[in-house]
Design an enzyme around this catalytic site. Structure first.
Site, PDB file in Angstrom:
ATOM      1  CB  SER A  15      -0.942   0.002   1.208  1.00  0.00           C
ATOM      2  OG  SER A  15      -0.221  -0.126   2.419  1.00  0.00           O
ATOM      3  CG  HIS A  36       7.342 -10.571  -3.545  1.00  0.00           C
ATOM      4  ND1 HIS A  36       6.574 -11.657  -3.204  1.00  0.00           N
ATOM      5  CD2 HIS A  36       7.092  -9.631  -2.615  1.00  0.00           C
ATOM      6  CE1 HIS A  36       5.892 -11.391  -2.108  1.00  0.00           C
ATOM      7  NE2 HIS A  36       6.186 -10.169  -1.732  1.00  0.00           N
ATOM      8  CE  LYS A 110       6.804   6.065   8.957  1.00  0.00           C
ATOM      9  NZ  LYS A 110       5.515   6.766   9.179  1.00  0.00           N
ATOM     10  CE  LYS A 196       4.869   5.222  12.872  1.00  0.00           C
ATOM     11  NZ  LYS A 196       3.839   4.546  12.071  1.00  0.00           N
ATOM     12  CG  ASP A 249       4.662   8.646  12.001  1.00  0.00           C
ATOM     13  OD1 ASP A 249       3.540   8.281  11.614  1.00  0.00           O
ATOM     14  OD2 ASP A 249       5.715   8.163  11.559  1.00  0.00           O
ATOM     15  NE  ARG A 260       0.127  -2.190   7.573  1.00  0.00           N
ATOM     16  CZ  ARG A 260       0.745  -2.435   6.421  1.00  0.00           C
ATOM     17  NH1 ARG A 260       1.746  -3.309   6.381  1.00  0.00           N
ATOM     18  NH2 ARG A 260       0.377  -1.833   5.311  1.00  0.00           N
ATOM     19  CG  ASN A 261       1.880  -0.889  14.018  1.00  0.00           C
ATOM     20  OD1 ASN A 261       2.556  -1.822  14.418  1.00  0.00           O
ATOM     21  ND2 ASN A 261       2.191  -0.217  12.907  1.00  0.00           N
TER      22      ASN A 261
END
Length: 345
Positions: A15, A36, A110, A196, A249, A260-261
């Site tokens: 994404s 891939h 990150k 973060k 952030d 997603r975290n």
């Protein structure tokens, strides 16, 4: 503003890589998007979509999908590296083996590598030969791919040991919808962006437990103090943590359903175990891996990081999420200024 048109390779068709490819295409660049999975690349080239990661988004025709990495990076001076942190070494190793001239690598991931405790730019330095490397630039900040592809206003930061290279990448990306600042503090930019994700996992847990804004505000504030304490010990500027790659952030990642975290933490707070959460997500949750590294860094630098420690216990030692919050709240009393004044020392 007038921009020089370049041929750019984006390595990683998830994404975020796809969203950045769209920004580059909007700026008139020739964009090669490498992935891939052959089926995904065929979809990008035939239908101009990447439905698994960005449903309902039509990609500009200036973006061409590539399955062959050597073809994708042939004749480019800048490579945007948009793969998960755990794939950095393998991917850079492949790039190094087929490089024919010095390149600038712009990493947009990150994370921190557990055990080695290296930042991503340091991992890249280990995996690429000096003769193949022009510069390493970091691009980071509060930026959800789902909003970037809609051309909603977004602001990020680029950093490098070579600020001329950072300014060139600033010019490559900046446009009316995607504003790019520079910051010479590469340590702070990478540490803020990585850590973060830990606090975002914890924020998701508090939401999953049904707690409200009071809990999240406290968590984010105290989480930023942890990030800054560790970052400063590692040589970062305290001012960076008040900027886009620090508090900016942190706000975006702790408060958005796009994160997603946060989503992973939310499932943990609702009682799912870590493996169930990771299976449900279907995408990399960087904060899980980074929590291991941050705990090790805290021990190495003798930095007090209570949120990181209890999250580690939830993720890897089976501690109940509700009990973890209780442990945080039951700690001994402190003076808030003891931490805040450290920013000025």
């Amino acid at each position: 503003m007038e921009q020089r048109v370049e041929r750019v390779a984006v390595v990683g068709a998830g994404s975020w890589g796809t969203a950045l490819a769209m920004v580059l295409a909007d700026n008139g660049h020739e964009v090669r998007l490498w992935g891939h999975k052959l089926q995904q690349i065929n979809e990008i080239n035939q239908f101009h979509t990447n439905k698994k990661y960005l449903p309902k988004v039509i990609l500009p025709e200036e973006i061409t999908g590539y399955f062959d990495l050597e073809e994708a990076i042939s004749g480019v001076h800048s490579i945007i590296l948009a793969v998960p942190s755990k794939a950095i070494r393998e991917t850079v190793g492949k790039i190094n083996s087929i490089c024919k001239e010095p390149i600038t690598i712009v990493h947009v991931s990150k994370g921190i590598e557990p055990d080695t405790l290296l930042r991503i730019s340091e991992m890249i330095e280990q995996e690429i030969s000096p003769e193949n490397l022009d510069s390493i630039v970091v691009l980071s900040g509060p930026s959800h791919a789902e909003e970037v592809v809609l051309r909603h206003p977004t602001t990020v930061t680029v950093s490098s040991k070579n600020m001329d290279a950072a300014e060139r990448i600033q010019d490559l990306f900046i446009n009316q919808n995607f504003r790019v600042y520079t910051n010479p503090d590469i340590i702070g930019v990478e540490i803020g962006g990585a850590l973060k994700n830990i606090i975002a996992l914890a924020a998701g847990i508090t939401d999953g437990l049904g707690y409200g804004d009071n809990a999240k505000a406290a968590l984010m504030t105290r989480g930023l103090a942890e990030i800054a304490r560790l970052g400063m010990k590692m040589g970062a500027s305290p001012l960076t943590f008040s900027g886009l790659t620090g508090i900016g952030d942190l706000i975006a990642t702790c408060t958005s359903v796009h994160s997603r975290n946060w989503r992973a933490g939310n499932l943990l707070g609702k009682g799912h175990n870590l493996q169930e959460v990771l299976d449900n997500m279907g995408m990399v949750v960087e904060g899980v891996r980074t929590t291991k590294a941050a705990k090790q860094l805290a021990e190495k630098y003798e930095v007090n990081m209570p949120i990181t420690n209890v999250l580690y216990d939830v993720l890897f030692n089976g501690v109940n999420a509700k009990k973890a919050v209780d442990l945080l709240m039951a700690r001994g009393k402190k003076d808030e200024m003891d931490d805040l004044t450290n920013f000025l020392e």
